[in-house]
Design an enzyme around this catalytic site. Structure first.
Site, PDB file in Angstrom:
ATOM      1  CD  GLU B  58      -2.873  -0.441   2.518  1.00 24.58           C
ATOM      2  OE1 GLU B  58      -3.854   0.285   2.418  1.00 24.58           O
ATOM      3  OE2 GLU B  58      -2.479  -0.904   3.593  1.00 24.58           O
ATOM      4  CG  ASP B  69      -3.783   7.303   8.629  1.00 26.74           C
ATOM      5  OD1 ASP B  69      -3.521   6.096   8.768  1.00 26.74           O
ATOM      6  OD2 ASP B  69      -4.132   7.805   7.550  1.00 26.74           O
ATOM      7  CE1 TYR B 183      -6.857  -2.716   6.765  1.00 25.41           C
ATOM      8  CE2 TYR B 183      -6.007  -1.759   4.740  1.00 25.41           C
ATOM      9  CZ  TYR B 183      -5.915  -1.950   6.096  1.00 25.41           C
ATOM     10  OH  TYR B 183      -4.881  -1.362   6.783  1.00 25.41           O
TER      11      TYR B 183
END
Lengths: 412, 275
Positions: B58, B69, B183
């Site tokens: 990625e 994040d 994912y």
């Protein structure tokens, strides 16, 4: 009559089921938050259908906040401007000194309906942080407020008041250390705490259903203004003005008026130091459609979509985005959006302080600056109502600092 | 008249999972921030991790406001943007790396950036850069029809995410739409290394396995070979992000070769745990 197409739906009939205001709004968030936003949407729908919810909120707005807030004729400011009559909708008289409390009480009640006992919030000027801390103290909820460290410095009195009411204030050191970064940190907290925590967002921004919920809770401002205008003037005002950062006081003021096309609606953004990128925070005046903090709206951004740095003397307007419903009203031409510079806002602060005996918040001073200028061009028969969204005590120290005055306001 | 279908960008990614299935091995997918510490080093890091045994990777596209994040990846985005990384620069890194190594590269990009550039242009640029597809962390199912259609036409993977807060019926709907792989986010929270694997993760992956045939790759909070081994026992692959980004950041000031050797060793150890 010939078979005609149905009349266009009223301007107020947004958002749709996906949180769309025309092309704006929506829900652009990590999957982790999807379930909580669905839960919030359901809880809100149930609350709206429950008369006990409205009764409880109305009771608090009356006895705790002090609503309805009055509509005051600004006699000396009107005379000074020399034109249209200027009236103030006195949100500054609300408990905690600004309109923000209308939303935090509503969302606090929603949090309890969802069984969530921990509250997080972001704040820029600190007014939303104080209003959240206040609601949490009233309801016995845990409260964490994220605030950019630059704003912690600029708005120290509000930080102190939040702490007095038991809230934990977490200064945010990332990025520009202002409102946008505080929202980022609150969202990150929520990513890890979403099952037990409700995020009381402070403006009509963020992912669906926040823009709608905050607008609805703030619409008490516009509803009262309509009722009082009818009683005091026998008609609606000619124009209604509010400052716009994220745009919650403006959305609450404008929304009940949008289906009254005869009333001119004007949103005043932060023009900062200049119209150059980085010098202002006027998303509707200078931005372009983009996605920030979970919704599609006008955003100040670069060519790649990176959020731009912004500036305003007013911490509450220092934000690179704006609520999606404002973008909708902007594109539909229903609301005019304009901007006022830092210096004009500071001048308006002085003028209103000296002529009306009210220290307005610097955010509000933007709306006042435009109003005084516009009133001068209008006939005395016309009525302009300004949303006096908050009081300016929190700004007094920063204004003294900017002018090189001593802490007690004397010339250094 | 030829009947062969032209190769699609997603093919190489699908081939990796097919080969792993045949061999009984699992995929290791490192995450690297584009342009951190600089464009040239990013290309060298991608080359190094491919040689060290990464199955695919990625490439994190720096964004100013990444709400999914944690501090490590945020800081890497801030550094890269501070050095002036642009979308052109990111596509350039992908183009350069995919010319040197076969490892498929997926861009991890905020939808803010994709929307701003325009879906069609972003997708065309991705294909031209040799990217295999996208992971878009802030694009939920309900908002994804346009990008989904464009990716299907272009043959790019559009990897969807399920998280611990995703209700079961929704997880099935997401898995059905996911291309390339699914994912599986290990924790409710932001990216960042964690000491222990979250309780219930292994069972969640096993449950997902009964609901979908698309490969399941687990990410968030995984940083050492033991964790990789535990997850790889049930999933088709493992993503390691913040721990690698931190290693690259901590090597600032060292000679690049030393940093690359350290990164290679780290990735090789993780890759070994997938076999």
């Amino acid at each position: 009559m010939a078979a005609s197409s149905a009349a266009a739906p009223p301007m107020s009939s947004v958002p749709d089921a996906y949180g769309r205001f025309g092309r704006f709004g929506g829900r652009y968030v990590p999957e982790t938050l999807s379930a909580a936003l669905d839960q919030l949407e359901r809880a809100y729908a149930e609350a709206v259908a429950d008369p006990a919810f409205a009764a409880e909120l109305d009771g608090l707005l009356s006895a705790f906040v002090g609503r309805p807030t009055p509509l005051l004729f600004a006699k000396r400011l009107t005379k000074l401007a020399g034109g249209a009559q200027i009236w103030f909708k006195r949100e500054d008289l609300s408990h905690t000194g600004a309109h923000k409390i209308n939303n935090t009480l509503g969302q606090g009640l929603l949090a309890m309906r969802m069984g969530k006992r921990r509250i997080i919030a972001e704040t820029g000027a600190g007014q939303h942080g104080v209003a959240t801390a206040t609601a949490c103290a009233r309801f016995g909820l845990d409260c964490v407020v994220y605030m950019g460290s630059e704003d912690v410095r600029r708005q120290a009195p509000n930080v102190r008041n939040m702490r007095f009411m038991g809230a934990e204030v977490r200064p945010v050191e990332t990025g520009s250390r202002t409102l946008r970064d505080a929202i980022n940190e609150a969202m990150r907290d929520w990513m890890g705490s979403v099952e037990t925590t409700h995020y009381i967002i402070g403006s009509v921004v963020g992912p669906h259903p926040f823009p709608r919920i905050v607008r609805d809770f703030q619409s008490v401002i516009g509803r009262e203004t309509i009722e009082m205008s009818r009683k005091q003037f026998g008609r609606l005002p000619d124009a209604v003005v509010a400052c716009v950062g994220g745009g919650s006081n403006a959305a609450g003021m404008f929304y009940p008026f949008v289906d009254h096309p005869e009333v001119r609606l004007v949103g005043v953004e932060a023009g900062g130091r200049s119209g150059q990128p980085g010098d202002h925070a006027a998303s509707l005046s200078y931005g372009s459609p983009g996605i920030l903090h979970g919704s599609l709206s006008y955003v100040l951004q670069d060519q790649d979509g990176q959020t731009a740095d912004v500036h305003s003397v007013s911490a509450g307007l220092d934000y690179p985005g704006v609520g999606p419903e404002h973008s909708y009203w902007h594109d539909m031409g229903r609301v005019e959006y304009t901007s006022v510079t830092d210096l004009e806002a500071l001048d308006a602060f002085d003028t209103v302080a000296r002529n009306e005996g009210i220290l307005p918040a610097l955010e509000t001073a933007h709306a006042l600056a435009w109003t005084a200028r516009e009133a001068a061009k209008r006939s005395p028969d016309e009525i302009i109502v300004v949303c006096l969204s908050g009081r300016g005590d929190k700004d007094a120290a920063e204004i003294a600092r900017l002018r090189g005055l001593t802490a007690d306001g004397a010339k250094a | 008249m030829s009947t062969t279908t032209p190769a699609r960008p997603i093919d190489a990614l699908e081939a990796i999972f097919a080969a792993n299935r045949a061999a009984g091995t699992k995929a290791l997918a490192p995450f690297v921030t584009a342009g951190d510490p600089d464009v040239e080093t990013s290309v060298a890091v991608l080359e190094a991790i491919a040689k060290a045994g990464a199955s695919f990777c990625e490439l994190g596209v720096p964004y100013s406001d990444p709400i999914a994040d944690g501090p490590v990846i945020q800081a890497s985005y801030t550094r890269a943007l501070g050095k002036g990384i642009s979308l052109e620069g990111m596509f350039g890194i992908a183009r350069e790396a995919s010319a040197r190594v076969k490892m498929p590269i997926l861009a991890m990009a905020s939808y803010s950036l994709i929307f701003r550039r325009g879906i069609d242009r972003f997708v065309a640029d991705a294909v031209a850069a040799g990217l295999a597809g996208f992971v878009v962390p802030d694009l939920p199912l309900e908002e994804s029809d346009d990008l989904d259609a464009a990716c299907r036409t272009a043959g790019l993977a559009l990897v969807r995410l399920v998280t611990p807060t995703t209700p079961p019926d929704r997880a099935e709907a997401i898995a059905k739409k996911s291309t390339g792989f699914l994912y599986c986010v290990s924790v409710a929270g932001v990216t960042g290394a964690r000491i222990e694997l979250p309780a219930g993760l292994i069972d969640r992956v096993k449950w997902l396995r009964t609901k979908t045939d698309v490969p399941i790759v687990v990410g968030f909070g995984i940083s050492d070979p033991d964790q990789v081994r535990a997850v790889a026992a049930v999933a088709d692959g493992v993503i390691v992000g913040s721990a690698l980004v931190r290693r690259i950041a901590e090597a600032t000031g060292q000679p690049r070769e030393a940093m690359l050797a350290d990164v290679s060793r780290y990735v090789a150890d993780l890759a070994a745990a997938c076999r």
